[in-house]
Enzyme design. Structure first.
Site, short mmCIF file in Angstrom:
data_model
loop_
_atom_site.label_atom_id
_atom_site.label_comp_id
_atom_site.label_asym_id
_atom_site.label_seq_id
_atom_site.Cartn_x
_atom_site.Cartn_y
_atom_site.Cartn_z
N CYS A 2 -14.12 14.49 10.00
CA CYS A 2 -14.88 15.61 10.52
C CYS A 2 -14.02 16.30 11.55
O CYS A 2 -13.03 15.76 12.01
CB CYS A 2 -16.15 15.14 11.24
SG CYS A 2 -17.35 14.34 10.16
N GLY A 28 -13.23 19.04 7.08
CA GLY A 28 -14.52 18.78 6.43
C GLY A 28 -15.10 20.07 5.89
O GLY A 28 -15.16 21.06 6.61
N GLY A 103 -15.77 10.21 13.34
CA GLY A 103 -15.48 8.78 13.36
C GLY A 103 -16.57 8.02 12.63
O GLY A 103 -17.35 8.61 11.89
N CYS A 236 -4.93 6.81 14.32
CA CYS A 236 -4.96 6.80 12.86
C CYS A 236 -3.69 7.42 12.28
O CYS A 236 -3.44 8.61 12.40
CB CYS A 236 -6.17 7.56 12.36
SG CYS A 236 -6.14 7.86 10.59
N SER A 283 -0.48 19.29 0.42
CA SER A 283 -0.33 18.05 1.18
C SER A 283 1.07 17.45 1.11
O SER A 283 1.48 16.72 1.99
CB SER A 283 -1.37 17.03 0.71
OG SER A 283 -1.25 16.81 -0.67
N ASP A 345 4.16 13.67 -3.23
CA ASP A 345 2.82 13.86 -2.66
C ASP A 345 2.66 12.92 -1.47
O ASP A 345 3.42 11.97 -1.30
CB ASP A 345 1.72 13.61 -3.70
CG ASP A 345 0.43 14.36 -3.33
OD1 ASP A 345 0.40 15.06 -2.29
OD2 ASP A 345 -0.55 14.25 -4.09
N ASP A 346 1.67 13.21 -0.64
CA ASP A 346 1.50 12.43 0.59
C ASP A 346 0.86 11.08 0.32
O ASP A 346 1.08 10.12 1.06
CB ASP A 346 0.63 13.20 1.58
CG ASP A 346 -0.78 13.36 1.06
OD1 ASP A 346 -0.97 14.12 0.08
OD2 ASP A 346 -1.69 12.69 1.57
N CYS A 382 -10.99 2.57 4.57
CA CYS A 382 -11.01 2.87 6.00
C CYS A 382 -12.44 2.73 6.52
O CYS A 382 -13.36 3.23 5.90
CB CYS A 382 -10.53 4.30 6.24
SG CYS A 382 -10.68 4.80 7.96
N CYS A 433 -3.03 2.66 14.00
CA CYS A 433 -3.74 1.90 12.98
C CYS A 433 -3.11 2.26 11.65
O CYS A 433 -2.87 3.43 11.37
CB CYS A 433 -5.22 2.30 12.95
SG CYS A 433 -6.12 1.62 11.53
N CYS A 436 -5.37 0.94 6.27
CA CYS A 436 -5.59 1.27 4.86
C CYS A 436 -4.37 0.93 4.01
O CYS A 436 -4.46 0.83 2.79
CB CYS A 436 -6.01 2.73 4.68
SG CYS A 436 -5.01 3.89 5.59
P1 5GP Z 1 -5.86 10.96 -6.26
O1 5GP Z 1 -5.78 12.01 -7.30
O2 5GP Z 1 -4.75 9.97 -6.32
O3 5GP Z 1 -7.22 10.32 -6.26
O4 5GP Z 1 -5.76 11.68 -4.86
C1 5GP Z 1 -4.51 11.96 -4.30
C2 5GP Z 1 -4.59 13.28 -3.59
O5 5GP Z 1 -5.70 13.30 -2.71
C3 5GP Z 1 -3.35 13.52 -2.77
O6 5GP Z 1 -2.79 14.76 -3.15
C4 5GP Z 1 -3.83 13.57 -1.33
O7 5GP Z 1 -3.27 14.68 -0.67
C5 5GP Z 1 -5.31 13.71 -1.43
N1 5GP Z 1 -6.02 12.82 -0.47
C6 5GP Z 1 -5.68 11.62 -0.03
N2 5GP Z 1 -6.60 11.12 0.81
C7 5GP Z 1 -7.56 12.03 0.91
C8 5GP Z 1 -8.78 12.10 1.64
O8 5GP Z 1 -9.17 11.21 2.39
N3 5GP Z 1 -9.49 13.23 1.49
C9 5GP Z 1 -9.10 14.26 0.70
N4 5GP Z 1 -9.83 15.35 0.62
N5 5GP Z 1 -7.97 14.21 -0.02
C10 5GP Z 1 -7.22 13.11 0.07
FE1 SF4 Z 2 -6.57 5.85 9.64
FE2 SF4 Z 2 -6.16 4.17 7.61
FE3 SF4 Z 2 -6.72 3.21 10.06
FE4 SF4 Z 2 -8.58 4.50 8.64
S1 SF4 Z 2 -7.64 2.54 8.11
S2 SF4 Z 2 -8.13 4.77 10.82
S3 SF4 Z 2 -7.37 6.06 7.56
S4 SF4 Z 2 -4.90 4.39 9.40
MG MG Z 3 -3.04 16.53 -1.98
#
Ligand code: 5GP
Ligand code: SF4
Ligand code: MG
Length: 462
Positions: A2, A28, A103, A236, A283, A345-346, A382, A433, A436
């Protein structure tokens, strides 16, 4: 997951809060709301949807006053309904109180059960409402003392802005999981999840709210309290990897620079012969620039994003999410044809995004596709306010690297190692942290709650 924002003492409080929320929209997209007080009456407007769809001149003109707080939400604890949209506002024995929370309070259910046994009636399934009940029950005479006594009961993560008719209060949990910072305007103050919002409204960045700090802004200026026991900070790491905006500065660093460092580190441990590096936008962009700079392999925008669709991950239904990748991204045929490509990708969650993109790149004639991820494998859910799905849906929790590579259809796959991720963040005053990825959660969950928390996060559809 959020974004929260607050303004103290500005004649355009609601308008500035609207702009602040607009800059925090990436945190969000499910609902948004603003509470504003003119010193006597507090008013709240909340709706499902995007900030710019919810608020217009007419709605904002109905929120008069010099102090306001706002919230953009994607649900973690509590379902996706207007009743759970924030800020939550109540009128209780001490007057108006509004609260916006980023949170997740990990023991909310236990405390809620207790309160309900004593007769409390809850209006929402939001964990934040528990805090408001505890404040209403507290006997202390000031807002800040009631807030302290309520927070002493709670565990988990919270960055909070609270508003009464005369004060704006900002709070960060002792671990410092989620970001929160203070800005200064001419006669007033601003509080925001990320300082990118300050640039938009012309506020000057002052500092982060410290972990464990309660900052009260009222007619006496700023008063800071540190009522909780000091503990190791756990900022985080996922804020750096994915969640925050690249132009924000948090936990002592600029998000963009951290992402680039992650990309460089990724290149050091997994470079391959290739003709180009392409990010999955948006991302993966910053990490791909770092990877390209480290290896000398040219950076190309091989995938073009349509910016007029929401994030596909947000879409709760599976059928639509699959469709969503094509809605959002297209590859440049002439650029990728016949080429050996590193795709960056991230993170990988379910691997649906990567799989679709690799399929598209192959259709368009790419010769080799090497998938590189600028974070370690996401293996654990998480509990601190980021919407990772339950363990069963995290592909890396149940599949080997080779299995994921095969599922995605890439020629090779590499995740950043946990050691390299930590290295990219460097040594310094900040501790993080990374549960995950590592599974080492910084706080204990109430006895027997782990399973329930898992279910809470599974939410049926995720
Ligand atoms: P996947 O297709 O593997 O399920 O999702 C990967 C994509 O989701 C990545 O491009 C990443 O940027 C995005 N992503 C990763 N974590 C989150 C999240 O917590 N929220 C949202 N909205 N996107 C996420
Ligand atoms: Fe962030 Fe991952 Fe820790 Fe959740 S578990 S607070 S997403 S580092
Ligand atoms: Mg992405």
């Amino acid at each position: 997951m959020c974004g929260i924002f607050g303004i103290y003492n500005h004649r355009d409080a609601a308008n500035l809060t609207y702009l602040g929320l607009h800059a925090l929209q990436h945190r969000g997209q499910e609902s948004a709301g603003i509470s504003c007080t003119d010193g006597e009456i507090m008013r709240t407007h909340r709706e499902m949807g995007l900030v710019s769809d919810i608020f217009d001149a007419r709605v904002l003109s109905q929120l008069p006053g010099r102090s306001a707080i706002g919230h953009v939400r994607y649900s973690t604890a509590g379902s996706s309904t207007i009743g759970n949209a924030q800020p939550l506002m109540v009128e209780y024995s001490r007057g108006y109180l509004a609260m916006a929370h980023n949170g997740n309070l990990t023991n909310a259910k236990i405390v809620k059960d207790e309160l309900q046994n004593y007769g409390s009636i809850f209006q929402s399934s939001s964990d934040t409402e528990v805090l408001i009940h505890l404040m209403a029950l507290a006997h202390e005479d000031s807002t800040v003392k009631r807030l302290i006594s309520a927070l002493r009961r709670m565990e988990g993560s919270y960055s909070i802005v609270a508003l009464t008719n005369h004060e704006l209060v900002a709070v960060r949990d002792p671990h410092g999981f989620r970001p929160l910072c203070l800005g200064k305007m001419r006669d007033g103050y601003a509080i925001s999840s990320e300082n990118c919002a300050f640039d938009l409204i012309g506020a000057r960045y002052v500092r982060e709210i410290e972990p464990g700090e309660i900052l009260v802004v009222d007619q006496n200026g700023l008063t800071s309290y540190k009522p909780f026991k000091e503990t190791t900070h756990h900022h985080c790491i996922f804020e750096f990897i994915y969640f925050a905006r690249p132009d924000s500065h948090m936990f002592g660093k600029t998000v963009y620079s951290v992402r680039k460092a992650l990309g460089r580190q990724l290149a050091r441990e997994s470079a391959v012969e290739a003709d180009m590096v392409i990010p999955i936008p948006d991302s993966g962009i910053s990490a791909a620039i770092g990877y390209s700079q480290q290896t000398g392999v040219p950076f190309e925008m091989g995938l073009i994003r349509n910016h007029y669709v929401g994030r596909t991950f947000i879409e709760p239904r599976d059928s639509i999410r699959h469709f969503g990748v094509k809605l959002k991204l297209n590859a440049l045929r002439d650029i990728v044809k016949g080429k050996r490509i590193v795709v960056i990708d991230d993170s990988i969650v379910r691997a649906t995004t990567g799989r679709k993109i690799i399929k598209m790149l192959r259709q368009y004639g790419a010769k080799e596709i090497h998938f590189r991820v600028s974070s370690p494998a996401t293996m654990y859910p998480c509990f601190y306010g980021i919407d990772t799905p339950s363990r069963s849906q995290l592909i890396a929790a149940s599949h080997t690297l080779e299995e994921i590579n095969r599922y995605m259809g890439s020629d090779s796959l590499h995740y950043l190692t946990i050691e390299s991720m930590r290295k990219a963040l460097g040594k310094g005053d900040y501790t993080y942290c990374d549960a995950c990825f590592s599974g080492s959660y910084p706080s204990r969950f109430p006895w027997g709650m782990e399973l329930e928390q898992m279910e809470l996060f599974a939410k049926g559809e995720k």
